[in-house]
Motif scaffolding. Sequence first.
Motif, PDB file in Angstrom:
ATOM      1  N   GLU A 279      41.038  34.121  31.061  1.00  0.00           N
ATOM      2  CA  GLU A 279      41.594  35.166  31.916  1.00  0.00           C
ATOM      3  C   GLU A 279      40.551  35.827  32.817  1.00  0.00           C
ATOM      4  O   GLU A 279      40.906  36.568  33.728  1.00  0.00           O
ATOM      5  CB  GLU A 279      42.256  36.245  31.051  1.00  0.00           C
ATOM      6  CG  GLU A 279      43.467  35.760  30.268  1.00  0.00           C
ATOM      7  CD  GLU A 279      44.600  35.317  31.183  1.00  0.00           C
ATOM      8  OE1 GLU A 279      44.802  35.952  32.225  1.00  0.00           O
ATOM      9  OE2 GLU A 279      45.267  34.317  30.859  1.00  0.00           O
ATOM     10  N   ALA A 280      39.271  35.582  32.592  1.00  0.00           N
ATOM     11  CA  ALA A 280      38.230  36.247  33.377  1.00  0.00           C
ATOM     12  C   ALA A 280      38.217  35.736  34.811  1.00  0.00           C
ATOM     13  O   ALA A 280      38.560  34.583  35.091  1.00  0.00           O
ATOM     14  CB  ALA A 280      36.869  36.030  32.727  1.00  0.00           C
ATOM     15  N   ASP A 281      37.795  36.608  35.727  1.00  0.00           N
ATOM     16  CA  ASP A 281      37.674  36.201  37.131  1.00  0.00           C
ATOM     17  C   ASP A 281      36.453  35.314  37.343  1.00  0.00           C
ATOM     18  O   ASP A 281      36.500  34.363  38.117  1.00  0.00           O
ATOM     19  CB  ASP A 281      37.583  37.434  38.031  1.00  0.00           C
ATOM     20  CG  ASP A 281      38.863  38.248  38.007  1.00  0.00           C
ATOM     21  OD1 ASP A 281      39.934  37.676  38.257  1.00  0.00           O
ATOM     22  OD2 ASP A 281      38.803  39.456  37.718  1.00  0.00           O
ATOM     23  N   GLU A 282      35.354  35.649  36.695  1.00  0.00           N
ATOM     24  CA  GLU A 282      34.131  34.852  36.790  1.00  0.00           C
ATOM     25  C   GLU A 282      33.577  34.669  35.382  1.00  0.00           C
ATOM     26  O   GLU A 282      33.683  35.562  34.539  1.00  0.00           O
ATOM     27  CB  GLU A 282      33.078  35.550  37.658  1.00  0.00           C
ATOM     28  CG  GLU A 282      33.478  35.774  39.104  1.00  0.00           C
ATOM     29  CD  GLU A 282      33.389  34.520  39.959  1.00  0.00           C
ATOM     30  OE1 GLU A 282      32.805  33.516  39.485  1.00  0.00           O
ATOM     31  OE2 GLU A 282      33.903  34.538  41.095  1.00  0.00           O
TER      32      GLU A 282
ATOM     33  N   PRO B 240      36.305  49.211  39.032  1.00  0.00           N
ATOM     34  CA  PRO B 240      36.343  48.026  39.890  1.00  0.00           C
ATOM     35  C   PRO B 240      35.669  46.804  39.280  1.00  0.00           C
ATOM     36  O   PRO B 240      35.998  45.681  39.633  1.00  0.00           O
ATOM     37  CB  PRO B 240      35.597  48.477  41.153  1.00  0.00           C
ATOM     38  CG  PRO B 240      35.603  49.962  41.115  1.00  0.00           C
ATOM     39  CD  PRO B 240      35.585  50.329  39.663  1.00  0.00           C
ATOM     40  N   LEU B 241      34.704  47.027  38.366  1.00  0.00           N
ATOM     41  CA  LEU B 241      33.982  45.906  37.767  1.00  0.00           C
ATOM     42  C   LEU B 241      33.956  46.066  36.248  1.00  0.00           C
ATOM     43  O   LEU B 241      33.601  47.128  35.729  1.00  0.00           O
ATOM     44  CB  LEU B 241      32.552  45.840  38.300  1.00  0.00           C
ATOM     45  CG  LEU B 241      32.403  45.461  39.784  1.00  0.00           C
ATOM     46  CD1 LEU B 241      30.973  45.685  40.243  1.00  0.00           C
ATOM     47  CD2 LEU B 241      32.830  44.016  40.016  1.00  0.00           C
ATOM     48  N   LEU B 242      34.327  45.008  35.553  1.00  0.00           N
ATOM     49  CA  LEU B 242      34.341  44.995  34.090  1.00  0.00           C
ATOM     50  C   LEU B 242      33.506  43.814  33.614  1.00  0.00           C
ATOM     51  O   LEU B 242      33.818  42.657  33.910  1.00  0.00           O
ATOM     52  CB  LEU B 242      35.773  44.875  33.571  1.00  0.00           C
ATOM     53  CG  LEU B 242      35.960  44.682  32.067  1.00  0.00           C
ATOM     54  CD1 LEU B 242      35.411  45.871  31.298  1.00  0.00           C
ATOM     55  CD2 LEU B 242      37.437  44.461  31.732  1.00  0.00           C
ATOM     56  N   VAL B 243      32.426  44.097  32.909  1.00  0.00           N
ATOM     57  CA  VAL B 243      31.543  43.062  32.371  1.00  0.00           C
ATOM     58  C   VAL B 243      31.860  42.879  30.893  1.00  0.00           C
ATOM     59  O   VAL B 243      31.794  43.836  30.107  1.00  0.00           O
ATOM     60  CB  VAL B 243      30.063  43.442  32.561  1.00  0.00           C
ATOM     61  CG1 VAL B 243      29.154  42.467  31.812  1.00  0.00           C
ATOM     62  CG2 VAL B 243      29.710  43.452  34.045  1.00  0.00           C
ATOM     63  N   LEU B 244      32.206  41.653  30.515  1.00  0.00           N
ATOM     64  CA  LEU B 244      32.561  41.332  29.135  1.00  0.00           C
ATOM     65  C   LEU B 244      31.402  40.587  28.485  1.00  0.00           C
ATOM     66  O   LEU B 244      31.033  39.488  28.930  1.00  0.00           O
ATOM     67  CB  LEU B 244      33.829  40.469  29.096  1.00  0.00           C
ATOM     68  CG  LEU B 244      35.066  41.034  29.800  1.00  0.00           C
ATOM     69  CD1 LEU B 244      36.204  40.023  29.759  1.00  0.00           C
ATOM     70  CD2 LEU B 244      35.495  42.350  29.171  1.00  0.00           C
TER      71      LEU B 244
END
Length: 428
Positions: free
Chosen positions: A298-301, A278-282
């Motif tokens: 492309e990131a959500d935040e 559910p959560l992907l930290v880049l």
Amino acid sequence: MSNLAYDTDPTEAGGASAEDIARLNSLRPIPRISIHAFCETESVARPIERAADDRRMSKAHLRVAMGGLEGALAHYATSPTPNLIILESRAEPKELLHSLERLAEVCDPSTKVVIIGHYNDVWLYRELLRFGISEYVVAPVSLADVIGNIAQIFVNPESEPLGKTIAFIGAKGGVGSSTIAHNVAWTMSTAFSTEVVVADLDLAFGTANMNFDQDPAQGIAEAVFAPERIDEVYLDRLLAQCAEHLSLLAAPSTLDRVYDFDTDAFAQIIDTAQRSAPLLVLDVPHVWTGWTRNTLVEADEIVITATPELANLRNTKNLVDTLRKLRPNDRPPHLIINQAGVPKRPEISPGDFTEPLGLTPLAIIPFEPQFFGNASNNGRMLAEMDAQHAIVKTISEIAHIVTGRSEIKTRAKPGLSGILDKLRSKKK
């Protein structure tokens, strides 16, 4: 000491209203489809044209022309129809239905059609659906209306929801972006009891493996250099388990090869990881290349970490201005001011730092070298060293905000610079 605040009103970002941004954030990306729009009015053409630049439409090919239904008939008399046709018509209901019969003669049976009309007529809506039209929308339309209707047709609602991507990048090297990213990810996994994947995109010098005290034999390099093998099963084999709900795609952190990538090198990895958690930290390195730009777009935040000095201010402004242009229908990036109050270092005050950016800092984190250094040297998270520390509470609040679980609207206090001065004097 920390100060938390929410960013500026989303409407200030330009491009979309706060309501539209909220609706857009709930939509999944549109697949690779071709879309032709034939409009009669500029008020309808404009939001459709803006939709073409939205990140959720990056894979789709959208072309907008004027001429309405007659323009479409003339065009498709000699050309094949796309996956979706969007038609604006000001014709009366019965006239519109008659014209659509002519369109059916030149339209491929698999092509979907959305009509944007100017009559709020229940009978017309039912007749159009019976005729095979995918959707009827009454003008005026917004950007969110356009993308939302396309998603309703082409995005399978029964598919597993995509994970939210949160990209962390430093305005300059050494500002602590990776450390904050890793601690925020760990906090998400423990506080929310939800699966989190951290992807360390700095293949040459990444520190996630050290910060999480991991030494995996494989990691993100195996995926990026073998894109044909990437699927959920293969990705799962590459993940290192750091905590009960936290997994890591570690960087090799070696220089035995060069890491030159194509613009879309990480796109498939990110798409696959989004379906796994559910959560992907880049953890994005401080470089500006085609792939880092695409990753941020492309990131959500997006969270930018900076220290309060001039080069950081210049770089942060460049990032914020560029991302606002590239992401006109999204919130502006979050800003964290880190390492505030370094003894004897001249600093830019929070107000002077943020004023040209048009942002209020999400957090101001003080300079605490012993606390951060001990955690780093022991491969531990800050909360594992001292769960009651003020900075740990700040990290927790950051995690809540970037995941949308809370909104902290407290603005920066006027006396903040005075507090920082006192902090400096204590450390002298």
